[in-house]
Scaffold this motif. Structure first.
Motif, PDB file in Angstrom:
ATOM      1  N   ILE A   8       0.822  -1.486  -0.005  1.00  0.00           N
ATOM      2  CA  ILE A   8       0.022   0.083  -0.170  1.00  0.00           C
ATOM      3  C   ILE A   8       0.980   1.247  -0.041  1.00  0.00           C
ATOM      4  O   ILE A   8       1.408   1.490   1.061  1.00  0.00           O
ATOM      5  CB  ILE A   8      -1.101  -0.016   1.328  1.00  0.00           C
ATOM      6  CG1 ILE A   8      -1.670  -1.357   1.445  1.00  0.00           C
ATOM      7  CG2 ILE A   8      -1.757   1.174   1.229  1.00  0.00           C
ATOM      8  CD1 ILE A   8      -2.596  -1.343   2.607  1.00  0.00           C
ATOM      9  N   PRO A  12       8.485   6.528  -2.111  1.00  0.00           N
ATOM     10  CA  PRO A  12       9.705   5.520  -2.191  1.00  0.00           C
ATOM     11  C   PRO A  12       9.859   4.332  -1.302  1.00  0.00           C
ATOM     12  O   PRO A  12      10.290   3.283  -1.624  1.00  0.00           O
ATOM     13  CB  PRO A  12      10.817   6.610  -1.276  1.00  0.00           C
ATOM     14  CG  PRO A  12      10.229   7.969  -1.482  1.00  0.00           C
ATOM     15  CD  PRO A  12       8.581   7.731  -1.732  1.00  0.00           C
ATOM     16  N   THR A  34      -3.065   8.296  -5.174  1.00  0.00           N
ATOM     17  CA  THR A  34      -3.128   9.026  -6.242  1.00  0.00           C
ATOM     18  C   THR A  34      -2.923   8.624  -7.570  1.00  0.00           C
ATOM     19  O   THR A  34      -2.994   7.385  -7.865  1.00  0.00           O
ATOM     20  CB  THR A  34      -2.025  10.174  -5.873  1.00  0.00           C
ATOM     21  OG1 THR A  34      -0.705   9.684  -6.256  1.00  0.00           O
ATOM     22  CG2 THR A  34      -2.031  10.892  -4.594  1.00  0.00           C
ATOM     23  N   LYS A  40       4.129  12.492  -3.294  1.00  0.00           N
ATOM     24  CA  LYS A  40       4.558  13.656  -2.338  1.00  0.00           C
ATOM     25  C   LYS A  40       5.456  14.646  -2.974  1.00  0.00           C
ATOM     26  O   LYS A  40       5.619  15.806  -2.858  1.00  0.00           O
ATOM     27  CB  LYS A  40       4.808  13.147  -1.098  1.00  0.00           C
ATOM     28  CG  LYS A  40       3.841  12.373  -0.330  1.00  0.00           C
ATOM     29  CD  LYS A  40       2.976  12.947   0.503  1.00  0.00           C
ATOM     30  CE  LYS A  40       1.685  12.419   0.857  1.00  0.00           C
ATOM     31  NZ  LYS A  40       1.002  12.680   2.070  1.00  0.00           N
ATOM     32  N   LEU A  48      13.166  22.556  -2.961  1.00  0.00           N
ATOM     33  CA  LEU A  48      13.636  21.250  -2.124  1.00  0.00           C
ATOM     34  C   LEU A  48      14.652  20.513  -2.910  1.00  0.00           C
ATOM     35  O   LEU A  48      14.388  19.915  -3.812  1.00  0.00           O
ATOM     36  CB  LEU A  48      12.311  20.511  -1.754  1.00  0.00           C
ATOM     37  CG  LEU A  48      12.578  19.357  -0.811  1.00  0.00           C
ATOM     38  CD1 LEU A  48      13.055  19.855   0.628  1.00  0.00           C
ATOM     39  CD2 LEU A  48      11.465  18.270  -0.529  1.00  0.00           C
ATOM     40  N   THR A  52      19.577  14.752   2.690  1.00  0.00           N
ATOM     41  CA  THR A  52      20.576  13.665   2.875  1.00  0.00           C
ATOM     42  C   THR A  52      21.271  13.179   1.547  1.00  0.00           C
ATOM     43  O   THR A  52      20.865  13.659   0.374  1.00  0.00           O
ATOM     44  CB  THR A  52      19.516  12.356   3.197  1.00  0.00           C
ATOM     45  OG1 THR A  52      18.818  12.195   2.199  1.00  0.00           O
ATOM     46  CG2 THR A  52      19.028  12.232   4.310  1.00  0.00           C
ATOM     47  N   GLY A 128       3.590   6.142   4.645  1.00  0.00           N
ATOM     48  CA  GLY A 128       4.399   7.342   4.994  1.00  0.00           C
ATOM     49  C   GLY A 128       4.013   7.978   6.240  1.00  0.00           C
ATOM     50  O   GLY A 128       2.911   7.828   6.729  1.00  0.00           O
ATOM     51  N   GLY A 353      20.852   9.211   9.315  1.00  0.00           N
ATOM     52  CA  GLY A 353      20.838   9.048   7.868  1.00  0.00           C
ATOM     53  C   GLY A 353      19.495   9.130   6.978  1.00  0.00           C
ATOM     54  O   GLY A 353      19.550   9.098   5.770  1.00  0.00           O
ATOM     55  N   GLY A 354      18.485   9.329   7.954  1.00  0.00           N
ATOM     56  CA  GLY A 354      17.262   9.676   7.113  1.00  0.00           C
ATOM     57  C   GLY A 354      16.449   8.487   6.811  1.00  0.00           C
ATOM     58  O   GLY A 354      16.833   7.289   6.740  1.00  0.00           O
TER      59      GLY A 354
HETATM   60  C1  FAD Z   1       9.460  18.160   2.661  1.00  0.00           C
HETATM   61  C2  FAD Z   1      10.144  16.642   2.879  1.00  0.00           C
HETATM   62  C3  FAD Z   1      11.585  16.523   2.683  1.00  0.00           C
HETATM   63  C4  FAD Z   1      12.161  15.341   3.223  1.00  0.00           C
HETATM   64  N1  FAD Z   1      13.644  15.166   2.661  1.00  0.00           N
HETATM   65  C5  FAD Z   1      14.152  13.994   2.981  1.00  0.00           C
HETATM   66  C6  FAD Z   1      15.535  13.805   2.870  1.00  0.00           C
HETATM   67  O1  FAD Z   1      16.463  14.421   2.496  1.00  0.00           O
HETATM   68  N2  FAD Z   1      16.106  12.449   3.188  1.00  0.00           N
HETATM   69  C7  FAD Z   1      15.209  11.645   3.854  1.00  0.00           C
HETATM   70  O2  FAD Z   1      15.913  10.520   3.989  1.00  0.00           O
HETATM   71  N3  FAD Z   1      14.039  11.771   4.034  1.00  0.00           N
HETATM   72  C8  FAD Z   1      13.307  13.046   3.934  1.00  0.00           C
HETATM   73  N4  FAD Z   1      12.051  13.147   3.819  1.00  0.00           N
HETATM   74  C9  FAD Z   1      11.153  11.879   4.755  1.00  0.00           C
HETATM   75  C10 FAD Z   1      10.886  10.895   4.101  1.00  0.00           C
HETATM   76  O3  FAD Z   1      12.174  10.202   3.249  1.00  0.00           O
HETATM   77  C11 FAD Z   1       9.921  11.164   2.637  1.00  0.00           C
HETATM   78  O4  FAD Z   1       8.704  11.526   3.198  1.00  0.00           O
HETATM   79  C12 FAD Z   1       9.729  10.001   1.704  1.00  0.00           C
HETATM   80  O5  FAD Z   1       9.133  10.540   0.846  1.00  0.00           O
HETATM   81  C13 FAD Z   1       9.013   8.969   2.608  1.00  0.00           C
HETATM   82  O6  FAD Z   1       8.646   7.858   1.635  1.00  0.00           O
HETATM   83  P1  FAD Z   1       7.434   6.969   1.726  1.00  0.00           P
HETATM   84  O7  FAD Z   1       7.089   6.204   0.659  1.00  0.00           O
HETATM   85  O8  FAD Z   1       7.620   6.262   3.376  1.00  0.00           O
HETATM   86  O9  FAD Z   1       6.182   8.010   2.253  1.00  0.00           O
HETATM   87  P2  FAD Z   1       5.509   8.973   0.959  1.00  0.00           P
HETATM   88  O10 FAD Z   1       6.360   9.470   0.138  1.00  0.00           O
HETATM   89  O11 FAD Z   1       4.644   9.871   1.986  1.00  0.00           O
HETATM   90  O12 FAD Z   1       4.563   7.914   0.092  1.00  0.00           O
HETATM   91  C14 FAD Z   1       3.616   7.442   0.651  1.00  0.00           C
HETATM   92  C15 FAD Z   1       2.624   6.873  -0.631  1.00  0.00           C
HETATM   93  O13 FAD Z   1       1.519   6.348   0.050  1.00  0.00           O
HETATM   94  C16 FAD Z   1       0.191   6.845  -0.640  1.00  0.00           C
HETATM   95  N5  FAD Z   1      -0.666   6.531   0.272  1.00  0.00           N
HETATM   96  C17 FAD Z   1      -0.929   7.031   1.468  1.00  0.00           C
HETATM   97  N6  FAD Z   1      -2.101   6.538   2.164  1.00  0.00           N
HETATM   98  C18 FAD Z   1      -2.592   5.502   1.127  1.00  0.00           C
HETATM   99  C19 FAD Z   1      -3.923   4.635   1.358  1.00  0.00           C
HETATM  100  N7  FAD Z   1      -4.416   4.781   2.229  1.00  0.00           N
HETATM  101  N8  FAD Z   1      -3.969   4.258   0.036  1.00  0.00           N
HETATM  102  C20 FAD Z   1      -3.077   4.342  -0.775  1.00  0.00           C
HETATM  103  N9  FAD Z   1      -2.156   4.656  -1.067  1.00  0.00           N
HETATM  104  C21 FAD Z   1      -2.003   5.520   0.079  1.00  0.00           C
HETATM  105  C22 FAD Z   1       0.719   8.242  -0.766  1.00  0.00           C
HETATM  106  O14 FAD Z   1      -0.186   8.707  -1.754  1.00  0.00           O
HETATM  107  C23 FAD Z   1       2.227   8.267  -1.325  1.00  0.00           C
HETATM  108  O15 FAD Z   1       2.084   8.271  -2.578  1.00  0.00           O
HETATM  109  C24 FAD Z   1      11.454  14.259   3.755  1.00  0.00           C
HETATM  110  C25 FAD Z   1      10.017  14.629   4.089  1.00  0.00           C
HETATM  111  C26 FAD Z   1       9.459  15.721   3.589  1.00  0.00           C
HETATM  112  C27 FAD Z   1       7.953  16.088   4.051  1.00  0.00           C
END
Ligand code: FAD
Length: 375
Positions: A8, A12, A34, A40, A48, A52, A128, A353-354
């Protein structure tokens, strides 16, 4: 639809798992609310860049292109994620927001807003930490006549020309948005409630993230002492500019509290020059002014809330007591007992390391656990 593995979220974290599954020959489906890969990153603010370093931020089995810079710009990152999906033939069911994940007769039943339903043995939750913007309530907020927007909707300084802007919250996002506005010569202030820990992004031309990883290996917490010295040399005593400064070492802040230090890109210099004003915690809003904890009252036209997000997993997952902690974040990456078959990725804030730096190992852990269970 019946599948063995259901991911789900096509951000990333979801892509990292999908890439690993594809490479290992495991069947999977991936659902995305989406119509975009890494949605996002399409909407984050214009300026931005990753905070990292490149070497610690790529997904499994596909490095960033060699001509990408050390700190990758948002748009190049989007291109990389889209190419990643193509490379591993990852085709999400788009516009498919998961509204319910429940266990029935030993299998997970998944329901989506577009009426699609799935049945899966394993569900990998990768929605996320930043799913839903956190919008606090203050006394008088409803009567405030200016604009209030969350940082999730901030793009660039253009529409704030000639306005007096208050950014509420000094994490990485608030600090960078205030910098963006100050560089555009906009009258900007930042309201800081909690004590902050600030580190320079680079020191002596080297990314601090790489230095920190090396320092963390030194005995007797020597690394923390050297780190404190680096911060002192870079910033001096920033307490005198009204900033509440924590004495906590950044490594401890991350590893023990799961909080990210502010990686400074120039905000501190702007505060020192008086180009970003510092305010205390917000107490209340009036029609055109805001009152702060020290009773200071300021005229404000626009407010940007850099007040964080919720993962909001409980909105679609039932019986979360054994899998989520008090903050509603996954306590473990692999669930056990009644919740066996659930996996979480992208929620580990406790690693130097993020979040992106955790995805390679955590996707490998999930793959291994699923493979072990199927033999
Ligand atoms: C402004 C910003 C800058 C960042 N910069 C860094 C950085 O430099 N280095 C670093 O390590 N981390 C960084 N982060 C933190 C993190 O790495 C990122 O948020 C990253 O995008 C997380 O990946 P993710 O896949 O866990 O979540 P997300 O990128 O939020 O992806 C989650 C996906 O799940 C989908 N989704 C959510 N709920 C549902 C649902 N119920 N059903 C179906 N789909 C759904 C969303 O639409 C989205 O596409 C940053 C965060 C932010 C907000």
């Amino acid at each position: 639809m019946n599948v063995q593995n259901l991911i789900i979220g096509a951000g990333p974290a979801g892509l990292a798992v999908a890439g690993r599954f594809r490479k290992a020959g495991l069947d999977f489906e991936i659902l995305e609310q989406t119509n975009k890969i890494a949605s996002k990153w399409h909407t984050h603010y214009d300026r931005l860049l990753l905070h990292t370093v490149k070497s610690l931020s790529s997904l499994p089995h596909l490095d960033f292109p060699p001509d990408y810079p050390q700190y990758i710009p948002r748009q190049q990152l989007v291109t990389y994620y889209e190419n990643y999906a193509k490379h591993f033939d990852i085709n999400p069911h788009f516009n498919c927001e998961v509204t319910a994940v429940l266990k029935k007769n030993g299998l997970w039943q998944i329901e989506c807003t577009n009426q699609k339903t799935f049945e899966a043995q394993n569900v990998i939750i990768a929605t996320g930490l930043n799913r839903i913007p956190n919008i606090p309530n203050w006394k008088g907020k409803d009567i405030f006549e200016g604009e209030i927007l969350h940082a999730a909707s901030y793009k660039n300084p253009l529409k704030f020309k000639g306005k007096k802007v208050l950014v509420i919250g000094m994490g990485n996002t608030g600090a960078e948005i205030a910098l963006d506005l100050a560089e555009a010569k906009i009258d900007v202030g930042i309201s800081v409630r909690s004590e902050i820990v600030v580190v320079p992004r680079d020191f002596l031309g080297r990314p601090i993230q790489l230095t920190a990883k090396k320092l963390a290996k030194l005995p007797f917490r020597l690394g923390d002492v050297i780190g404190a010295l680096v911060r002192r040399i870079t910033f001096g005593n920033i307490g005198k500019y009204g900033l509440p400064v924590s004495k906590m070492h950044p490594r401890i802040l991350i590893q023990e509290q799961g909080r990210t230090p502010i990686i400074d890109l120039g905000t501190i210099a702007k505060i020192k020059k008086g180009e970003i004003s510092v305010f205390k915690d917000v107490l209340e809003f009036h029609e055109n002014t805001i009152r702060f904890a020290d009773n200071k009252i300021e005229d404000i036209d626009s407010v940007i809330l850099a007040t964080g997000y919720y993962p909001a997993i409980t909105k679609f997952l039932e019986n979360t007591d054994s899998v989520l902690n008090y903050a509603g974040e996954p306590a473990n990456k692999v669930a056990k007992g009644e919740q066996k078959g659930l996996y979480f990725i992208g929620y580990d804030k406790f690693t130097l390391g993020g979040i992106l730096g955790t995805l390679k190992n955590d996707s490998a852990l999930i793959l291994k656990s699923i493979k072990n269970d199927s033999v």
